[in-house]
Motif scaffolding. Structure first.
Motif, PDB file in Angstrom:
ATOM      1  N   GLY A  84      -7.079  -6.009   7.798  1.00 43.53           N
ATOM      2  CA  GLY A  84      -5.988  -5.273   8.431  1.00 43.53           C
ATOM      3  C   GLY A  84      -6.067  -5.302   9.945  1.00 43.53           C
ATOM      4  O   GLY A  84      -5.068  -5.546  10.634  1.00 43.53           O
ATOM      5  N   SER A  85      -7.260  -5.052  10.492  1.00 40.72           N
ATOM      6  CA  SER A  85      -7.422  -5.041  11.951  1.00 40.72           C
ATOM      7  C   SER A  85      -7.223  -6.433  12.533  1.00 40.72           C
ATOM      8  O   SER A  85      -6.579  -6.601  13.581  1.00 40.72           O
ATOM      9  N   MET A  86      -7.764  -7.443  11.860  1.00 41.75           N
ATOM     10  CA  MET A  86      -7.623  -8.820  12.334  1.00 41.75           C
ATOM     11  C   MET A  86      -6.151  -9.239  12.341  1.00 41.75           C
ATOM     12  O   MET A  86      -5.661  -9.835  13.314  1.00 41.75           O
ATOM     13  N   ALA A  87      -5.428  -8.932  11.259  1.00 43.69           N
ATOM     14  CA  ALA A  87      -4.014  -9.315  11.168  1.00 43.69           C
ATOM     15  C   ALA A  87      -3.183  -8.602  12.223  1.00 43.69           C
ATOM     16  O   ALA A  87      -2.306  -9.208  12.860  1.00 43.69           O
ATOM     17  N   THR A  88      -3.450  -7.322  12.440  1.00 47.56           N
ATOM     18  CA  THR A  88      -2.697  -6.575  13.450  1.00 47.56           C
ATOM     19  C   THR A  88      -2.951  -7.133  14.837  1.00 47.56           C
ATOM     20  O   THR A  88      -2.041  -7.233  15.665  1.00 47.56           O
ATOM     21  N   GLY A  89      -4.213  -7.488  15.113  1.00 50.54           N
ATOM     22  CA  GLY A  89      -4.531  -8.048  16.417  1.00 50.54           C
ATOM     23  C   GLY A  89      -3.878  -9.397  16.646  1.00 50.54           C
ATOM     24  O   GLY A  89      -3.301  -9.659  17.710  1.00 50.54           O
ATOM     25  N   LEU A  90      -3.937 -10.274  15.642  1.00 46.77           N
ATOM     26  CA  LEU A  90      -3.408 -11.624  15.794  1.00 46.77           C
ATOM     27  C   LEU A  90      -1.881 -11.663  15.740  1.00 46.77           C
ATOM     28  O   LEU A  90      -1.245 -12.386  16.518  1.00 46.77           O
ATOM     29  N   LEU A  91      -1.284 -10.915  14.822  1.00 47.49           N
ATOM     30  CA  LEU A  91       0.155 -11.014  14.595  1.00 47.49           C
ATOM     31  C   LEU A  91       0.971 -10.043  15.447  1.00 47.49           C
ATOM     32  O   LEU A  91       2.034 -10.393  15.951  1.00 47.49           O
ATOM     33  N   ALA A  92       0.476  -8.811  15.586  1.00 47.48           N
ATOM     34  CA  ALA A  92       1.234  -7.793  16.318  1.00 47.48           C
ATOM     35  C   ALA A  92       0.800  -7.666  17.775  1.00 47.48           C
ATOM     36  O   ALA A  92       1.525  -7.086  18.584  1.00 47.48           O
ATOM     37  N   ASN A  93      -0.400  -8.165  18.105  1.00 44.65           N
ATOM     38  CA  ASN A  93      -0.955  -8.057  19.457  1.00 44.65           C
ATOM     39  C   ASN A  93      -0.968  -6.607  19.944  1.00 44.65           C
ATOM     40  O   ASN A  93      -0.570  -6.300  21.075  1.00 44.65           O
ATOM     41  N   LEU A  94      -1.418  -5.717  19.068  1.00 43.77           N
ATOM     42  CA  LEU A  94      -1.524  -4.303  19.414  1.00 43.77           C
ATOM     43  C   LEU A  94      -2.967  -3.844  19.217  1.00 43.77           C
ATOM     44  O   LEU A  94      -3.650  -4.313  18.298  1.00 43.77           O
ATOM     45  N   PRO A  95      -3.462  -2.915  20.036  1.00 42.90           N
ATOM     46  CA  PRO A  95      -4.863  -2.456  19.942  1.00 42.90           C
ATOM     47  C   PRO A  95      -5.067  -1.421  18.844  1.00 42.90           C
ATOM     48  O   PRO A  95      -5.521  -0.301  19.074  1.00 42.90           O
ATOM     49  N   LEU A  96      -4.720  -1.817  17.610  1.00 44.73           N
ATOM     50  CA  LEU A  96      -4.767  -0.893  16.474  1.00 44.73           C
ATOM     51  C   LEU A  96      -5.868  -1.302  15.495  1.00 44.73           C
ATOM     52  O   LEU A  96      -5.872  -2.427  14.995  1.00 44.73           O
ATOM     53  N   GLY A  97      -6.773  -0.378  15.197  1.00 37.34           N
ATOM     54  CA  GLY A  97      -7.748  -0.594  14.145  1.00 37.34           C
ATOM     55  C   GLY A  97      -7.234  -0.036  12.835  1.00 37.34           C
ATOM     56  O   GLY A  97      -6.697   1.081  12.797  1.00 37.34           O
TER      57      GLY A  97
END
Length: 450
Positions: A84-97
């Protein structure tokens, strides 16, 4: 004489490689454009990881109350947190864990299994179903519009109800301190000291406050039980990750077919909570990072829902972005690189699952009490700017959750109060009105059918 030019060439190649990597990171994450640096993003990612890694200890302890294997749940928790964290970082470019939600795991163990009488295998089917629904809504771009149509009264009331519900669970676990393996007086004194200390540290946003509380409390209980230092040290040894063979693909749709109304209510509740939690946390974190207009929200929704689908298949509760991500934002995180570094931290925990899965439930009491207290406190703060109807709705939901320990009753009765007060005022959106009516109707029928 010949070594010097070769050395210079090698040094130049290394520098060129580093510049190329920085250029790639810059192009993908827009680090400079968002006022950050690679070093700051790495520090922020580590801060986010330390702030939320407590879930690797708390989630297995909570879901074990439903009869699940804590070691397998620990593996599933880590894997979905990484994904989840990896996908959010790569796809959404947001600092969300991202990680399994504390609200959904409590609902899973204590309501779906404990109160509704469904098996944990059926509970996983509900989590999978919720993830699929939310994923489809996110891909279609409908999720945000539906969630924004849910009134703030429901959102605030649900958060308050969850907060008091977690506090109720924590209080019930205090009795475990008087079990046969520990000295009652010492255990109770320990918890009475640990709870306020954890709350103060977490309220001051001290990095690692919750996981530190869990590990210290567990260690003291382990030593007080007479099992000795050897067992405590053995849990610190790294191991190879294992496949969660007891929980992976263990879903069972049979009980949901036999009790469709019960399953429908549970599915609606989990889906509702996941949508509300994602919107509230994402908006809070992006606002703190100054990235409200940065885009990527739909990608964040898809990443979150995909991780929830994976969690249902592997054996854990639905996934949600963590408000603890704000700690990383305060450390300077502004891009998805922060989330990726946090996911790398979770990869390291794969090799220490015996440590997290061996933690007794009572050791999570200070963390649960703190999480619940902070959720309730923040909700009360939001009510200061609302009208009397919002206050009554939220108090109704929180009060019922605290007294009865039944979240579905709390939400349904809160909806009834809200509908009665707002029906003629024209302040209810059509999606909100329809959702409330359907949920209350299913709840009423289930009370007679079960």
């Amino acid at each position: 004489m010949d070594a010097s030019p070769d050395s210079d060439d090698t040094t130049g190649d290394n520098r060129s490689g580093r510049r190329a990597k920085r250029g790639l990171l810059e192009r993908h994450f827009l680090i400079s454009a968002r006022g950050s640096t690679v070093g700051r993003e790495i520090l922020a990612g580590l801060t986010t990881f330390v702030a939320m890694v407590y879930i690797v200890a708390v989630n297995p302890a909570v879901m074990a109350q439903a009869g699940m294997d804590s070691s397998d749940v620990a593996i599933a928790t880590i894997v979905v947190s990484i994904a989840g964290s990896m996908a959010t970082g790569l796809l959404a470019n947001l600092p969300l864990g991202l990680a399994p939600s504390m609200g959904s795991n409590a609902f899973f163990a204590y309501v779906i299994v404990g109160q509704m009488g469904l098996s944990w295998q059926a509970g996983l089917a509900i989590m999978l179903g919720s993830g699929v629904i939310v994923l489809l809504l996110g891909v279609a771009g409908i999720r945000e519009r539906l969630t924004q149509g849910i009134p703030d009264d429901m959102k605030i009331g649900l958060n308050a109800a969850f907060g008091f519900f977690l506090c109720r669970i924590a209080v019930s676990q205090i009795g475990l301190a008087a079990g046969p393996d520990a000295r009652p007086d010492a255990g109770l004194i320990l918890l009475l000291l640990a709870i306020p200390a954890t709350f103060v540290l977490a309220a001051r946003r001290t990095p690692g406050a919750l996981i530190g509380s869990v590990l210290v409390t567990a260690t003291i209980f382990e030593l007080a039980s007479g099992r000795g230092v050897a067992n405590a040290l053995a849990a610190l040894l790294p191991v190879w990750p294992h496949w969660p063979r007891h929980t992976a693909f263990a879903l069972d749709f049979g009980p949901l077919i036999a009790k469709p109304l019960v399953g429908l209510i549970a599915l609606a509740f989990v889906t509702f909570n996941e949508c509300v939690g994602l919107i509230a946390t994402t908006v809070t974190v992006t606002r703190a990072a100054g990235q409200e207009s940065a885009g990527g929200m739909r990608a964040a929704y898809v990443s979150d829902a995909s991780a929830t689908v994976l969690g249902g298949l592997l054996g854990t509760a639905s996934v949600s972005p963590y408000i603890e991500s704000v700690a990383g934002v305060e450390a300077g995180g502004r891009t998805g690189l922060t989330a990726i570094v946090a996911s790398l931290g979770f990869i390291a925990t794969l090799f220490f699952t015996p440590l997290f899965s061996s933690i007794p439930p009572v050791a999570t009491t200070p963390a649960l009490m703190t999480l619940g207290g902070l959720m309730a406190w923040r909700s009360i703060g939001e009510l200061a700017a609302k009208d009397i109807v919002s206050v009554i709705t939220s108090v109704t939901m929180a009060g019922i959750a605290l007294v009865s320990g039944n979240l579905t009753d709390a939400l349904a009765l809160g909806m009834i109060v809200y509908l009665a007060a707002r029906w003629h005022g024209g302040s209810i959106s059509q999606p909100a009105r329809l959702f409330c009516i359907l949920f209350v109707a299913a709840w009423v029928v289930s009370k007679f059918a079960v």
